[in-house]
Design an enzyme around this catalytic site. Structure first.
Site, PDB file in Angstrom:
ATOM      1  N   ILE A 236       2.003  -5.090  -0.638  1.00 31.98           N
ATOM      2  CA  ILE A 236       0.673  -5.172  -1.233  1.00 31.98           C
ATOM      3  C   ILE A 236       0.374  -6.607  -1.681  1.00 31.98           C
ATOM      4  O   ILE A 236       1.231  -7.300  -2.215  1.00 31.98           O
ATOM      5  CB  ILE A 236       0.572  -4.185  -2.423  1.00 31.98           C
ATOM      6  CG1 ILE A 236      -0.883  -4.033  -2.890  1.00 31.98           C
ATOM      7  CG2 ILE A 236       1.504  -4.566  -3.546  1.00 31.98           C
ATOM      8  CD1 ILE A 236      -1.064  -2.894  -3.865  1.00 31.98           C
ATOM      9  N   ASN A 276       6.908   1.190  -5.246  1.00 29.91           N
ATOM     10  CA  ASN A 276       7.491  -0.143  -5.325  1.00 29.91           C
ATOM     11  C   ASN A 276       6.386  -1.201  -5.442  1.00 29.91           C
ATOM     12  O   ASN A 276       5.503  -1.276  -4.586  1.00 29.91           O
ATOM     13  CB  ASN A 276       8.345  -0.415  -4.084  1.00 29.91           C
ATOM     14  CG  ASN A 276       9.187  -1.666  -4.221  1.00 29.91           C
ATOM     15  OD1 ASN A 276       8.737  -2.702  -4.679  1.00 29.91           O
ATOM     16  ND2 ASN A 276      10.445  -1.562  -3.823  1.00 29.91           N
ATOM     17  N   LEU A 278       6.378  -4.231  -4.823  1.00 34.06           N
ATOM     18  CA  LEU A 278       6.377  -5.187  -3.720  1.00 34.06           C
ATOM     19  C   LEU A 278       5.977  -4.551  -2.403  1.00 34.06           C
ATOM     20  O   LEU A 278       5.766  -5.262  -1.415  1.00 34.06           O
ATOM     21  CB  LEU A 278       7.762  -5.814  -3.553  1.00 34.06           C
ATOM     22  CG  LEU A 278       8.251  -6.759  -4.643  1.00 34.06           C
ATOM     23  CD1 LEU A 278       9.650  -7.258  -4.317  1.00 34.06           C
ATOM     24  CD2 LEU A 278       7.290  -7.928  -4.821  1.00 34.06           C
ATOM     25  N   GLU A 279       5.862  -3.233  -2.383  1.00 27.78           N
ATOM     26  CA  GLU A 279       5.545  -2.552  -1.128  1.00 27.78           C
ATOM     27  C   GLU A 279       4.135  -1.958  -1.178  1.00 27.78           C
ATOM     28  O   GLU A 279       3.167  -2.684  -1.033  1.00 27.78           O
ATOM     29  CB  GLU A 279       6.622  -1.509  -0.824  1.00 27.78           C
ATOM     30  CG  GLU A 279       7.998  -2.162  -0.611  1.00 27.78           C
ATOM     31  CD  GLU A 279       9.081  -1.195  -0.193  1.00 27.78           C
ATOM     32  OE1 GLU A 279       8.903  -0.503   0.821  1.00 27.78           O
ATOM     33  OE2 GLU A 279      10.114  -1.137  -0.884  1.00 27.78           O
ATOM     34  N   MET A 280       3.996  -0.654  -1.449  1.00 22.63           N
ATOM     35  CA  MET A 280       2.667  -0.062  -1.453  1.00 22.63           C
ATOM     36  C   MET A 280       1.999  -0.137  -2.822  1.00 22.63           C
ATOM     37  O   MET A 280       0.780   0.025  -2.935  1.00 22.63           O
ATOM     38  CB  MET A 280       2.743   1.385  -0.956  1.00 22.63           C
ATOM     39  CG  MET A 280       3.155   1.476   0.511  1.00 22.63           C
ATOM     40  SD  MET A 280       3.436   3.158   1.107  1.00 22.63           S
ATOM     41  CE  MET A 280       1.769   3.804   1.133  1.00 22.63           C
TER      42      MET A 280
END
Length: 496
Positions: A236, A276, A278-280
Site C-alpha cells: 500500500i 499488514n 506494508l502490504e494491503m
C-alpha cells in the site's frame, strides 16, 4: 659402534612397544565403545508395527548400528570422550552442526510408532546414504562397527523407496517411479466449491485493502506464476516489503505458509497481508467485514457457502483458503514423464533430473510441490550471508522470528519449485535474477558439490523448466490475470 647399534635396537623396541600399547589401548577403547553404543541404542516398543515389517526392520537395524541419534538428536547420553576437555570442544561443534543439518528424532519416533517419516526426511536420508556421506570418517575411527556395508546401505534405500510407494505415491504414477522423491501433482484435491467460488471474488476484491487499491492478486498474479516478479513485494502506498513473494500456486501442498512458516495453514496466511501495514494495510477486521457485508451479492454467497450470513475474519479467510486450494498446476511435462510418457521430456532434461538427485537438490526439494515440506538453513554447506555482502535484515532471521530458537536462525521453508521458471527473481531476498544463478548458489551453499560444472547447471535448469504445469487445463504461461474458476459440472467436492 656396538653401543650405537644396541641403543638403536633399544629405541626401536621401545617405539614398537609404545605402538603395540597404543594398538591395545585403541582396541580396548573400541571394544568398550561398541558395547556402549549397543547398550544405549534406540529400541522399538514391543507393540511397534515396525517389528512386522522386514524392510523397515532392516533399515532400523542399520540406522541403530550407526547411532545417528548421537549427533542428530538432543539430550542423548554420549560416549565418555565427549566429556574430555579438548575433545569436548571439537565434538560440541560436531553436535551443533549435526543437529543443524538434520533432526533424527522425528524419524526415530516414526519408526517406533510404525508410521512413515515425512517426504523430506526420507529424501535427506536417501541423499546422505547415496552420497556415502554418513557416518563421517572421524567417527568411524572410534566406532568402526558403525561402518555401513553395501547390504546395510541397500536396506536403508529400499526402505526409503517402499515408504514412498506405500504412503506418498500419486495415483497414476508409473510403477517404476512410485519410489521417486518427486511425485506428479494430483489432478484434483478436495475443495468446497461454494466457498471457493466466493473467495475468487474476494481474492480480486481491492476493497479488502486499506485504500482500495490492492487485492491478493496484486502480489500473487495468476498470470505471473502466482507471484509479482519483483525482488520484494510492493504494498500500500508503494511501500516495499522486506521479502520475496512466495507463489500461491500449489501452496496447498506446503507444510506451512510464508518463508518463516508463521502461518500454519492457508486461512491463517490469508489473514496476514490484509492487516499488514506494508502490504494491503487495512486497519481492522471489522472494517473489512463491513465492506464485504455492504457489497451486493456477498451476503447470498456467504449464506450458500457457510449456511449463515456471518461475515467476519474467520469466514473471509476460510473462503480465501478454499479458493487457494484450487490453485494447483498438474500435467507439467515432468508429471507426464512420471506417469509413463518417456517422450514427455528430452534426454538432456532426464540427465538434469539425475544430476538434481545426485548433487543433493532432491534432499530438500521433493514431494508434490518439489519443496515446501521442511525448514532448512540457508547456507547449510557454505557462508551464504557472509558472501552476500549486504546488511542483514529482520527477514533474514528466518524461522527464528517464529520459534525464537537460535538454531532456527537463517532457517527458511524450502521453496516450492513447481513453475519455478516463471517465479523469479528467486530466493527469500530476491537476489537471484536467473535460474542459472539459483542453481549455482544453491549447489555452492546447500550441497557438498560447491562448484558444479556448466553442463550440470544447464542440464538442471532444463529439468526445472519441465516443472511448469497447467491451471484449469491452460498452460501456466498462458493463464490470464483474471482466469475464471472452473468448478466441476457435477458440483462435487474435488478440483480438476
Amino acid at each position: 659402534m656396538r653401543r650405537k647399534v644396541v641403543r638403536s635396537s633399544t629405541i626401536t623396541k621401545g617405539i614398537a612397544g609404545l605402538v603395540a600399547l597404543g594398538v591395545v589401548a585403541w582396541g580396548g577403547t573400541v571394544t568398550y565403545l561398541e558395547h556402549f553404543d549397543h547398550a544405549g541404542a534406540p529400541q522399538l516398543p514391543a507393540s511397534s508395527p515396525t517389528r512386522q515389517d522386514p524392510t523397515a526392520m532392516a533399515a532400523f537395524a542399520a540406522l541403530r548400528e550407526v547411532r545417528c541419534d548421537y549427533c542428530h538428536t538432543q539430550n542423548v547420553e554420549l560416549p565418555f570422550y565427549f566429556k574430555l576437555p579438548l575433545a569436548n570442544q571439537i565434538m560440541k561443534r560436531d553436535l551443533v552442526q549435526g543437529q543443524r543439518h538434520f533432526e533424527y528424532a522425528p524419524v526415530l519416533t516414526a519408526l517406533q510408532d510404525g508410521k512413515p517419516p515425512s517426504v523430506e526426511q526420507l529424501s535427506r536420508i536417501e541423499e546422505v546414504i547415496t552420497q556415502n556421506r554418513m557416518p563421517p570418517a572421524a567417527y568411524l575411527l572410534m566406532h568402526p562397527h558403525a561402518h555401513l556395508d553395501e547390504k546395510q546401505r541397500a536396506d536403508i534405500l529400499k526402505w526409503v523407496r517402499e515408504q514412498r510407494e506405500r504412503y506418498y505415491a500419486t495415483p497414476g504414477v508409473a510403477a517404476q517411479f512410485r519410489g521417486e522423491p518427486i511425485q506428479p501433482i494430483p489432478e484434483s484435491v478436495d475443495v468446497n466449491w461454494k466457498k471457493a467460488e466466493l473467495d475468487r471474488a474476494l481474492f480480486f476484491d481491492k476493497g479488502l485493502s486499506g485504500d482500495g487499491t490492492l487485492n491478493c492478486a496484486s502480489c500473487h498474479g495468476l498470470n505471473k506464476g502466482g507471484v509479482d516478479n519483483l525482488t520484494t513485494a510492493t504494498g500500500i502506498g508503494g511501500q516495499k516489503g522486506p521479502i520475496n513473494v512466495p507463489t500461491v500456486y500449489n501452496a496447498v501442498f506446503s507444510m506451512a505458509q510464508f518463508w518463516n512458516g508463521r502461518a500454519k495453514d492457508l486461512a491463517e496466511q490469508a489473514a496476514g497481508p490484509v492487516m499488514n501495514p506494508l502490504e494491503m494495510g487495512s486497519h481492522d477486521w471489522n472494517t473489512v467485514s463491513e465492506h464485504v457485508r455492504s457489497t451486493p451479492g456477498y451476503a447470498e454467497q456467504f449464506n450458500a457457502a457457510f449456511g449463515s450470513d456471518q461475515i467476519d475474519k474467520d469466514t473471509i479467510t476460510g473462503a480465501i483458503a478454499e479458493y487457494e486450494k484450487t490453485l494447483i498446476t498438474p500435467d507439467s511435462r515432468f508429471d507426464l514423464y512420471l506417469k509413463g510418457d518417456e517422450k514427455a521430456i528430452t534426454v538432456q532434461e532426464k540427465r538434469g533430473y539425475e544430476r538434481f538427485k545426485e548433487i543433493g537438490c532432491s534432499g530438500c526439494h521433493s514431494g508434490l510441490a518439489v519443496g515446501g515440506g521442511a525448514y532448512e538453513i540457508l547456507g547449510l554447506e557454505g557462508p551464504y550471508f557472509e558472501n552476500r555482502h549486504t546488511k542483514l535484515t529482520d527477514a533474514d532471521e528466518g524461522r527464528m522470528a517464529v520459534t525464537h530458537k537460535e538454531g532456527d536462525r537463517e532457517r527458511f521453508k524450502v521453496p516450492n519449485l513447481r513453475n519455478v521458471e516463471l517465479t523469479g527473481p528467486w530466493l527469500h531476498d530476491g537476489s537471484a535474477t536467473t535460474l542459472e544463478q539459483v542453481v549455482r548458489e544453491m549447489a555452492r551453499y546447500e550441497t557438498p558439490d560447491h562448484d558444479i560444472t556448466d553442463q550440470d547447471v544447464t542440464d538442471i535448469v532444463a529439468f526445472l523448466k519441465t516443472l511448469t504445469g497447467k491451471y484449469e487445463g491452460i498452460p501456466l504461461k498462458d493463464v490470464p490475470a483474471d482466469q475464471p474458476l472452473q468448478a466441476p459440472v457435477s458440483g462435487s467436492g474435488s478440483s480438476n
